[in-house]
Write a protein that holds these residues in place. Structure first.
Motif, PDB file in Angstrom:
ATOM      1  N   PHE A  49       0.827  -1.208   0.000  1.00 28.60           N
ATOM      2  CA  PHE A  49       0.000   0.000   0.000  1.00 28.60           C
ATOM      3  C   PHE A  49       0.864   1.262   0.000  1.00 28.60           C
ATOM      4  O   PHE A  49       0.581   2.223  -0.714  1.00 28.60           O
ATOM      5  N   TYR A  50       1.920   1.271   0.821  1.00 27.57           N
ATOM      6  CA  TYR A  50       2.802   2.452   0.954  1.00 27.57           C
ATOM      7  C   TYR A  50       4.069   2.315   0.109  1.00 27.57           C
ATOM      8  O   TYR A  50       5.097   2.923   0.434  1.00 27.57           O
ATOM      9  N   SER A 118      -6.046   9.918   0.235  1.00 26.03           N
ATOM     10  CA  SER A 118      -5.336   9.938  -1.052  1.00 26.03           C
ATOM     11  C   SER A 118      -4.891  11.361  -1.374  1.00 26.03           C
ATOM     12  O   SER A 118      -5.573  12.334  -1.051  1.00 26.03           O
ATOM     13  N   THR A 123      -3.627   8.270  -7.363  1.00 29.46           N
ATOM     14  CA  THR A 123      -3.395   7.560  -6.101  1.00 29.46           C
ATOM     15  C   THR A 123      -4.716   7.012  -5.567  1.00 29.46           C
ATOM     16  O   THR A 123      -4.775   5.878  -5.094  1.00 29.46           O
ATOM     17  N   GLU A 127      -5.492   3.161  -4.697  1.00 27.84           N
ATOM     18  CA  GLU A 127      -5.787   2.798  -3.308  1.00 27.84           C
ATOM     19  C   GLU A 127      -7.179   2.181  -3.169  1.00 27.84           C
ATOM     20  O   GLU A 127      -7.358   1.233  -2.395  1.00 27.84           O
TER      21      GLU A 127
END
Ligand code: ATP
Ligand code: MG
Length: 138
Positions: A49-50, A118, A123, A127
């Protein structure tokens, strides 16, 4: 124009019992909840995710924190949702967050800062797809 964004109520806010208050702040600010779920993510999932932050010095600590307990994942909709949610969240470091923002109210530190939102349309799309299937967006 109506827009969607993605948000996470982070493990620190859930542990402190702020989940309902943060959801109420979000709804009061005019966001419609398109999708919502409580879940826990693994460290590898947090790393995925990151991924954009993988070279940052705080990456290991951040992904350990994000996998440390339950979170609430949200898809939110309103006019200018991405910018308006960032405004409602406040600065990354709660010490710099404005009065009335979620991070000012509920965040404990620059890392344990209660909420994710976001930062751009691309993004948000990545996400939302990371956490939700199309049939869950209603
Ligand atoms: P988010 O992406 O979670 O909405 P943000 O966009 O305000 O937050 P980013 O720069 O994208 O901030 O950083 C992602 C997250 O990494 C932050 O929300 C915070 O939890 C953590 N973080 C950022 N900077 C630091 C730091 N200097 N030390 C520790 N953790 C940090
Ligand atoms: Mg960010």
């Amino acid at each position: 124009m109506s827009q969607r964004t993605f948000s996470i109520i982070k493990p620190d806010a859930m542990r402190k019992g702020h989940t309902g208050a943060i959801l109420a702040d979000i709804e009061k600010a005019g966001f419609r909840i398109v999708a919502i779920k409580k879940l826990s993510i693994s460290k590898p999932q947090a790393e995925g995710f990151y991924y954009v932050h993988k070279e940052r010095p705080f990456f290991d600590s951040l992904t350990t924190f994000m996998s440390s307990g339950p979170i609430v994942a949200l898809v939110l909709e309103k006019d200018n949702a991405i910018g308006d949610l960032r405004k409602l969240m406040g600065a990354t470091n709660p010490a710099n967050a404005e009065e009335g923002t979620i991070r000012k109210r509920y965040a404990g530190s620059i890392e344990e800062n209660a909420i994710h939102g976001s930062d751009a349309a691309e993004t948000a799309q990545f996400e939302i797809g990371f956490f939700f299937a199309g049939h869950e967006l209603v």
